[in-house]
Design a protein around this motif. Sequence first.
Motif, short mmCIF file in Angstrom:
data_model
loop_
_atom_site.label_atom_id
_atom_site.label_comp_id
_atom_site.label_asym_id
_atom_site.label_seq_id
_atom_site.Cartn_x
_atom_site.Cartn_y
_atom_site.Cartn_z
N GLU A 173 0.83 -1.20 0.00
CA GLU A 173 0.00 0.00 0.00
C GLU A 173 0.88 1.27 0.00
N ARG A 174 0.30 2.35 -0.50
CA ARG A 174 0.95 3.65 -0.41
C ARG A 174 0.63 4.27 0.95
N ILE A 175 1.65 4.74 1.64
CA ILE A 175 1.49 5.33 2.96
C ILE A 175 1.99 6.77 2.93
N PHE A 176 1.18 7.66 3.48
CA PHE A 176 1.59 9.06 3.64
C PHE A 176 1.60 9.40 5.11
N GLU A 177 2.69 9.99 5.57
CA GLU A 177 2.77 10.37 6.98
C GLU A 177 3.63 11.62 7.14
N VAL A 178 3.30 12.39 8.15
CA VAL A 178 4.10 13.56 8.51
C VAL A 178 4.96 13.16 9.70
N ILE A 198 -3.31 5.58 4.57
CA ILE A 198 -3.20 4.61 3.49
C ILE A 198 -3.90 5.22 2.28
N LEU A 199 -3.16 5.36 1.19
CA LEU A 199 -3.69 6.02 0.01
C LEU A 199 -3.78 5.04 -1.17
N GLY A 200 -4.84 5.15 -1.91
CA GLY A 200 -4.96 4.44 -3.17
C GLY A 200 -4.59 5.36 -4.30
N LEU A 201 -4.28 4.79 -5.44
CA LEU A 201 -3.93 5.58 -6.61
C LEU A 201 -4.73 5.08 -7.80
N LEU A 245 -4.57 10.36 -6.13
CA LEU A 245 -4.51 9.69 -4.83
C LEU A 245 -5.81 9.92 -4.05
N PHE A 246 -6.19 8.92 -3.26
CA PHE A 246 -7.37 9.05 -2.41
C PHE A 246 -7.14 8.24 -1.14
N GLU A 247 -7.80 8.64 -0.06
CA GLU A 247 -7.62 7.97 1.22
C GLU A 247 -8.40 6.66 1.27
N LYS A 248 -7.73 5.62 1.75
CA LYS A 248 -8.36 4.32 1.95
C LYS A 248 -8.53 4.01 3.43
N GLY A 249 -7.71 4.64 4.26
CA GLY A 249 -7.77 4.40 5.69
C GLY A 249 -6.64 5.12 6.40
N SER A 250 -6.61 5.03 7.72
CA SER A 250 -5.54 5.67 8.48
C SER A 250 -5.34 4.92 9.79
N PHE A 251 -4.18 5.14 10.40
CA PHE A 251 -3.88 4.47 11.66
C PHE A 251 -2.83 5.27 12.42
N GLY A 252 -2.76 5.04 13.75
CA GLY A 252 -1.76 5.70 14.58
C GLY A 252 -2.16 7.10 14.95
N GLY A 253 -1.57 7.62 16.02
CA GLY A 253 -1.81 9.00 16.43
C GLY A 253 -3.26 9.27 16.76
#
Length: 254
Positions: A217-222, A235-238, A243-251
């Motif tokens: 999966e593609r992951i974007f994080e700061v 978690i981003l889809g393409l 790109l579009f958001e598929k989900g998120s985790f952490g924080g």
Amino acid sequence: MSKMNLSVGVAGLKRGTNIADISVPQALRDRKKVGLEWFDDALGGDGFVPSSVMMLTGTPGAGKTTMMLQMADAITKSGHVCLYNTGEESLYQVKMVAERLKLKHGFIAGQDTLVEDLLAHADSLRKANPGKQVFILQDSLQTLDDGKWKDGANSMTPVRCTEMLTDWAKSTYGVVVFIGQVTKSGDFAGKQTILHAVDVRGQLYIDEEKRSDTYGERIFEVTKNRFGCNGRSYILGLEKTGLFEKGSFGGTRS
């Protein structure tokens, strides 16, 4: 380690001043969203603090340029002014990608290679659009030259370019986002001084850890944010339109 001389001081500050007596300009309190929900969330939910400089890194092919183009279009839609300056691809190529992504709002196109010329373009946009937030999106840092040496760039050129971009952002309350140079594995390949100078660092990469729940999966994080939270991953889809958001985790999500 090389040193940067950044204009981050408070003009006229008297020695002995208590921090409680310092007034923060209102312009720094009015955060600016780019208009991509998952991206703004990654910055803490309210977007950029004016005067911020962000570096975006990540694995080749993950979609960094796609992300920057989507941001540029969303920034314009949000009522701000976006200067997208390209050195990696011609403006004709950028135009064709924008068409493929079906971007509807556009952005100001630039192709300057000298930082001085890029900033002059941005300043002309500031003058023509009083009261609007101006963003510079630079693809990428290593295509810029500060003009110090007539024979071309050297290993310190990206450091000096970052210093110039940062000084502009701090003095004008502009926002700068640039793609940083990476290795084949996606690690930052430049001087560590640049990492220390930027306010925000984002990473977009493809998870190649086979035991990971997000493998492939593609992951974007700061991973660094002087003005807000970090630590949440998206978690981003393409797809064809970006790109579009598929989900998120952490924080903690805003």
